[in-house]
Design an enzyme around this catalytic site. Structure first.
Site, PDB file in Angstrom:
ATOM      1  N   HIS A 100       0.815  -1.210   0.000  1.00 63.78           N
ATOM      2  CA  HIS A 100       0.000   0.000   0.000  1.00 63.78           C
ATOM      3  C   HIS A 100       0.849   1.261   0.000  1.00 63.78           C
ATOM      4  CE1 HIS A 100      -4.188  -1.687   1.065  1.00 63.78           C
ATOM      5  NE2 HIS A 100      -3.458  -2.615   0.469  1.00 63.78           N
ATOM      6  N   HIS A 268      -2.162 -12.594  -2.327  1.00 62.17           N
ATOM      7  CA  HIS A 268      -3.142 -13.322  -1.521  1.00 62.17           C
ATOM      8  C   HIS A 268      -2.719 -14.756  -1.233  1.00 62.17           C
ATOM      9  CE1 HIS A 268      -6.612 -10.368  -2.664  1.00 62.17           C
ATOM     10  NE2 HIS A 268      -5.692  -9.837  -1.857  1.00 62.17           N
TER      11      HIS A 268
END
EC number: 1.11.1.21
Length: 730
Positions: A100, A268
């Site tokens: 992020h 993920h």
């Protein structure tokens, strides 16, 4: 990637005044439409706590790199009671922080990204998508404290995710140090116009059904998100539709389809999302929290003190059977099961397998024995439903080594895309391979006779303005945001730049045909010859203005080839407006002053630099297409302060004449003396810029004007000379 959104109840991110607030009304509050010149002065010396002679790029070279990495490896499994790690491993949290930090990068203007440590400041530190990343930074604090000035927050936050992947079994591609911290929030980045977190996507699209209509410069579907809504477009699950928006948002962050699929799967493969509770009960984000919270946000009054009590996105669950290992588990889970819609305990829409054996389910983060239901978001389901992404994933599944390598390279690109060329890379883990997205440039020669080259340039029939505009057009592409563009490499002679409208291809071709043979004859690079020719032109117009100046020149630029140039990625560097040459495509005419300011900021210029360059370029006659707007002089081609003298002369008045053009008329006779655009008038109307203009209009500052113009010109020409002491503008 892991957790992606937070429900903050649609709270406005802007601090509002109250009866007890000590916040005074600012100039911007009174006049919100005023041109904000302060973006040219952000991150100045006054905000930097380091000593004036501190050089991070030198300091980091003395870092004990191996010891730092060992400490980060130890951190991964050193679970702290104040924020216990999932399965005793902080890897997922650290990866999400790195992701992020870097994932805000967008190709359109090169802004965002992790190269400044901006995740520490508003608004990013309080974005819903960055929920609980304040905990990741606090976990890193003991390491930052230990190594101090030898490691920036920007480097440390991105290294933490890379080490996390290594700790969980991935052979990473490498890592480079060299990111310097900023010390205050950025004010030059437009994250969107919304005043509400997670406002409906319609606010960002001309047509929500057409993902390509996402607003210019934006790369996320909601205010406060990094990419897409994991629950689907506007929270409505539809994987096929979501895939279209994923493709656009990732492309705007410099990723192709294969890199996008690899990053989604690799992101993920580890960690989990957190939504095992009431997300609406969370406290304010860090920037809006109580003073006693000390920068901690999203406080959970219902916390269990266990990992399962963490609430971030509202989505709940892990994607793989073993979320602390980098393996092929994501593909096994996604493609090995059919999936159906469900909701998390926090009410988020997510997908669960229709049937799954206990052996394939992840273990509960708290007790280490109970099996829990895995999860897929709408973005994950898009990898299965979209035919292009599915084909790529099937290729990965058939070749694990290929997937690991593709992901490692994509992760490296994600975390380094905004660092610019490899000249900015520092440390023992810098990969040797040159990657095309790094805009490689061969080293240039310094073993030629500069004076001889200069003499050959002077012997051509090129005019000073032709040489000046060509050098300017070559150098102006530089963006300090991601350190791309600039004169080094001479890419102005390659596709796509040689055909850009703003580069006046006919004039450019004529100049190159005269300069390229000189480079060939003398051993100088074309890049050096272009810049040196611009200097020759500046010296000539200065002499015509009565000033004998020597424009500084340092050889050593190299010439890129077409094979070294990703033409598509360079398209975003094309100027849509350039106030210095009074150029703007028709659709941008009404915002010429704003785009002028934006270009000056990207070029690393101060307000004074911007002012003196504008005045000089006008009187030189360097406008696009030779237009006369803003050429406030009767001696075009001579470097003089006439622009500022006439701009500030109260014997003149200004009159709009349509199409964002204005006439300067004699106050007494009404005679039209000059014409101008918004990019000119702003130097008289904006109080800050007018103050600079008045300096150069003074009778005693004519020589200062010439000296300052040369200094600012040299700065522009050297912006991308990272080989000069490792710094631009050296």
């Amino acid at each position: 990637m892991n957790d992606m959104t937070v429900n903050t109840g649609g709270k406005c991110p802007v601090m509002h005044g109250s009866a007890t607030s000590s916040r005074s009304t600012s100039t911007k509050d009174w006049w919100p439409e005023a041109l904000n010149v302060e973006i040219l002065h952000q991150h100045g010396a006054r905000s930097n706590p380091m000593d004036p002679d501190f050089d991070y790029k030198e300091a980091v070279k003395a870092l004990d790199f191996d010891a730092l990495k060992a400490d980060l490896h130890a951190l991964m499994t050193d679970s702290q009671p104040w924020w216990p790690a999932d399965w005793g491993h902080y890897g997922g949290l650290m990866i999400r922080m790195s992701w992020h930090a870097a994932g805000t990068y967008r190709t359109s203007d090169g802004r965002g990204g992790g190269s400044t440590g901006n995740l520490r400041f508003a608004p990013l530190n309080s974005w819903p998508d960055n929920g609980n990343l304040d905990k990741a930074r606090r976990l890193l604090w003991p390491i930052k404290k230990k190594y101090g000035n030898a490691i920036s927050w920007a480097d440390l936050m991105l290294l933490a995710g890379t080490v996390a992947y290594e700790n969980m079994g991935l052979e990473t591609y490498g890592f480079a140090f060299g990111r310097e911290d900023i010390w205050a929030p950025e004010i030059d980045v437009n994250w969107g116009e919304e005043k509400e977190w997670l406002a409906p996507s319609e606010n960002r699209y001309a047509n929500l059904e057409d993902a390509d209509t996402l607003g210019p410069n934006l790369a996320a579907v909601h205010m406060g998100l990094i990419y897409v809504n994991p629950e689907g477009v506007n929270g409505n699950p539809d994987p096929a539709r979501t895939a279209k928006h994923i493709r656009v948002t990732f492309a705007r962050m410099a990723m192709n389809d294969e890199e996008t699929a690899a990053l989604t799967a690799g992101g993920h493969t580890v960690g989990k999302a957190h939504g095992n509770g009431d997300a609406g009960a969370l406290g304010r984000e860090p920037e809006g929290g109580n003073i006693e919270d000390q920068g901690f946000g999203w406080m959970n009054p219902n916390s269990t003190g266990k990992p399962s009590g963490h609430i971030t996105s509202g989505v709940e669950g892990a994607w793989t059977t073993e979320p602390t290992k980098f393996d092929m588990g994501y593909f096994d889970m996604l493609f090995g099961h059919e999936w159906e819609l469900t909701t998390s305990p926090a009410g988020a829409k997510q997908w669960k397998p229709v049937n799954i054996e206990d052996i394939d389910m992840p273990i509960d983060t708290d007790d280490g024995t109970t099996k829990t239901m895995p999860v897929m978001t709408d973005a994950d389901m898009a990898m299965k439903v979209d035919p292009i992404y599915r084909e790529i994933c099937e290729k990965f599944m058939a070749d694990e080594a290929y997937f690991r390598d593709t992901f490692a390279r994509a992760w490296f690109k994600l975390t380094h895309r905004d660092m610019g060329p490899k000249a900015n890379y520092i440390g023992p883990w810098v990969p040797e391979e040159d990657l095309i997205w790094q805009d490689p440039i061969p080293a240039g020669s310094t073993a030629y006779d500069v004076a001889a080259v200069k003499a050959k340039i002077e012997a051509t029939d090129l005019t000073p303005v032709e040489m000046i505009t060509t050098a300017w057009d070559s150098a102006r592409t530089y963006r300090g945001s991601d350190k791309r563009g600039g004169a080094n490499g001479a890419r102005i002679r390659l596709a796509p730049q040689r055909s850009w409208e703003s580069n006046e291809p006919a004039r450019l071709g004529r100049v190159l045909s005269a300069l390229e043979p000189i480079a060939s004859e003398t051993g100088a690079s074309v890049a050096d010859v272009i810049v040196l020719a611009g200097n020759v032109g500046v010296e000539a117009v200065a002499k015509a203005g009565g000033f004998n100046v020597d424009v500084p020149f340092t050889p050593g630029r190299g010439d890129a080839t077409q094979e070294m140039t990703d033409a598509e990625s360079f398209d975003v560097l094309e100027p849509q407006a350039d106030g210095f040459r009074n150029f703007a495509k028709d659709q941008y005419a009404g915002v010429a002053d704003e785009m002028f300011l934006d270009r000056a900021q990207l070029m690393g210029l101060t307000a004074a630099d911007m002012t003196v360059l504008l005045g000089g370029m006008r009187v030189i006659g360097a406008n696009y297409g030779g237009n006369a707007h803003g050429v406030f002089t009767d001696n075009v081609g001579s470097l003089s302060s006439d622009y500022f003298v006439n701009l500030t002369d109260m014997g003149n008045t200004w009159h709009p004449v349509g199409n964002d053009l204005y006439e300067l008329r004699d106050r007494e006779t009404g005679k039209v003396k000059f014409t101008a655009t918004r990019a000119d008038l702003v130097f008289g109307s904006n109080s800050i810029l007018r103050a600079y203009a008045e300096v150069y209009a003074q009778d005693d500052n004519k020589e200062k004007f010439a000296k300052d113009f040369v200094a600012a010109w040299t700065k522009v020409m050297n912006n991308d000379r990272f080989d000069l002491n490792g710094e631009p503008n050296a």
